[in-house]
Design an enzyme around this catalytic site. Sequence first.
Site, PDB file in Angstrom:
ATOM      1  N   GLN A  57       0.834  -1.199   0.000  1.00  0.00           N
ATOM      2  CA  GLN A  57       0.000   0.000   0.000  1.00  0.00           C
ATOM      3  C   GLN A  57       0.866   1.245   0.000  1.00  0.00           C
ATOM      4  O   GLN A  57       2.094   1.181   0.170  1.00  0.00           O
ATOM      5  CB  GLN A  57      -0.918  -0.005   1.221  1.00  0.00           C
ATOM      6  CG  GLN A  57      -0.192  -0.134   2.542  1.00  0.00           C
ATOM      7  CD  GLN A  57      -1.099  -0.416   3.718  1.00  0.00           C
ATOM      8  OE1 GLN A  57      -1.233   0.420   4.604  1.00  0.00           O
ATOM      9  NE2 GLN A  57      -1.723  -1.594   3.730  1.00  0.00           N
TER      10      GLN A  57
ATOM     11  N   HIS B  78       4.743   0.294   0.819  1.00  0.00           N
ATOM     12  CA  HIS B  78       5.197  -0.389   2.030  1.00  0.00           C
ATOM     13  C   HIS B  78       4.205  -1.467   2.445  1.00  0.00           C
ATOM     14  O   HIS B  78       3.061  -1.504   1.989  1.00  0.00           O
ATOM     15  CB  HIS B  78       5.364   0.615   3.181  1.00  0.00           C
ATOM     16  CG  HIS B  78       4.075   1.260   3.607  1.00  0.00           C
ATOM     17  ND1 HIS B  78       3.560   2.368   2.983  1.00  0.00           N
ATOM     18  CD2 HIS B  78       3.197   0.946   4.593  1.00  0.00           C
ATOM     19  CE1 HIS B  78       2.419   2.723   3.564  1.00  0.00           C
ATOM     20  NE2 HIS B  78       2.173   1.865   4.542  1.00  0.00           N
TER      21      HIS B  78
ATOM     22  N   ARG C 120      -4.418   0.623  -1.544  1.00  0.00           N
ATOM     23  CA  ARG C 120      -3.853  -0.718  -1.752  1.00  0.00           C
ATOM     24  C   ARG C 120      -3.525  -0.911  -3.226  1.00  0.00           C
ATOM     25  O   ARG C 120      -4.323  -0.589  -4.096  1.00  0.00           O
ATOM     26  CB  ARG C 120      -4.851  -1.804  -1.336  1.00  0.00           C
ATOM     27  CG  ARG C 120      -5.093  -1.949   0.138  1.00  0.00           C
ATOM     28  CD  ARG C 120      -5.851  -3.245   0.427  1.00  0.00           C
ATOM     29  NE  ARG C 120      -6.524  -3.172   1.701  1.00  0.00           N
ATOM     30  CZ  ARG C 120      -7.820  -2.903   1.866  1.00  0.00           C
ATOM     31  NH1 ARG C 120      -8.580  -2.713   0.807  1.00  0.00           N
ATOM     32  NH2 ARG C 120      -8.346  -2.846   3.057  1.00  0.00           N
TER      33      ARG C 120
ATOM     34  N   HIS D 168       0.419   5.814   0.887  1.00  0.00           N
ATOM     35  CA  HIS D 168      -0.429   6.891   1.399  1.00  0.00           C
ATOM     36  C   HIS D 168      -0.105   8.197   0.688  1.00  0.00           C
ATOM     37  O   HIS D 168       1.058   8.445   0.311  1.00  0.00           O
ATOM     38  CB  HIS D 168      -0.208   7.073   2.904  1.00  0.00           C
ATOM     39  CG  HIS D 168      -0.356   5.829   3.706  1.00  0.00           C
ATOM     40  ND1 HIS D 168      -1.494   5.058   3.700  1.00  0.00           N
ATOM     41  CD2 HIS D 168       0.508   5.184   4.533  1.00  0.00           C
ATOM     42  CE1 HIS D 168      -1.337   4.011   4.496  1.00  0.00           C
ATOM     43  NE2 HIS D 168      -0.125   4.072   5.004  1.00  0.00           N
TER      44      HIS D 168
ATOM     45  N   GLU E 118       4.123   8.291   8.441  1.00  0.00           N
ATOM     46  CA  GLU E 118       4.064   7.513   9.678  1.00  0.00           C
ATOM     47  C   GLU E 118       5.450   7.008  10.054  1.00  0.00           C
ATOM     48  O   GLU E 118       6.398   7.078   9.263  1.00  0.00           O
ATOM     49  CB  GLU E 118       3.107   6.328   9.512  1.00  0.00           C
ATOM     50  CG  GLU E 118       3.503   5.358   8.427  1.00  0.00           C
ATOM     51  CD  GLU E 118       2.392   4.385   8.054  1.00  0.00           C
ATOM     52  OE1 GLU E 118       2.688   3.177   7.926  1.00  0.00           O
ATOM     53  OE2 GLU E 118       1.237   4.823   7.876  1.00  0.00           O
TER      54      GLU E 118
END
Length: 354
Positions: A101, A181, A201, A103, A123
């Site tokens: 996936q 990642h 995804r 972001h 993150e």
Amino acid sequence: MSSIDLYPLITQARLAQPLWGGTFLARWLELPQPQPERLGEVWLVYDTNPIIDGPLAGKTLAQVTRDYGEALVGRRTIARYGADFPLLAKFIDAADRLSIQVHPDDSYAHTHEADTGFHGKTEAWHILYAAPGADVVYGLARLSNRDELTAAITGGTLEPFLRRLPVAAGDTVFVPAGTLHAINAGIVLFEIQQKSDLTYRVYDYGRIDAATGQPRALHIEKALDVTDYAPAPRGVIPPLQLEAGRDLLVACESFALERLNLTGVVERIVDPATFEILTVVNGSATLRWSDGARHLRHGEAVVIPACLGSYALEPTEEAQILRAYVPDLEALRHEYTQRGMDAARVAETVIGRR
């Protein structure tokens, strides 16, 4: 602003049971029976979580942020985000591998996903447990492009393009928006991230969701819009010692994460520019402030308001606590420079814009 004085806030955790979740977190957190069989995520601090104790019990963290503004989140946070609680802290238990996936960053999220109210999603993972040989998918192994990755995704040959990064307990991995990642099987971690649930995804190993009988949705076009096609520039982030028992694990524009190893009482003064999130990952401790105290057991997290002033942490024996906050990167760099530390070494942990 409410007339109620702010105090350290504990919220009701949100539980998620994806098909890749395991049983570790339910046991570790000593959840009541019957325990979830596939507990994959525990969202400890999130803006829709309700406060569970004290005069503000029942209000969500988002409501308290709107009511108190700078007094809760601090002047630096208000200047960047307004009256919005900008971080999400969670535990993840990957009994099976997660999907591949990616972001979006703030610009893409605010432009193309504005109706969600989410920011982009950068993150960081702090590994709490890793089985022997465990690894994560971390970006691309070599330079690629949209056409090449499109062909690999549709042809089921994406995996050779991906970098696999071995990890062990105690490691910290920084995952900026745009990085393809996945957390692989056998890993339990703490994640600090921007307030966002925007996940695109690209590959899910052909798995079927037992709840729906269908494959989980893919978001290939959006994923390709936001993917960084350059090789991943980092791996495990080396910590920097701030003082005895206190290490900076990673810092970026959105958040900083520290590790506190407590063997005795530690007293701190809150920076009024930012709130703090304290999460106990080993042992237990008592949090004391001017007019109160709260015992924190392992697996609990507490939001420290920017206006609190001073507080103390008293471990029961030994305890390890992760501390997250909204940083001033220039101040961090200056602090290390004043100590004579090499600027290149500092840049490995205090990370600016890519």
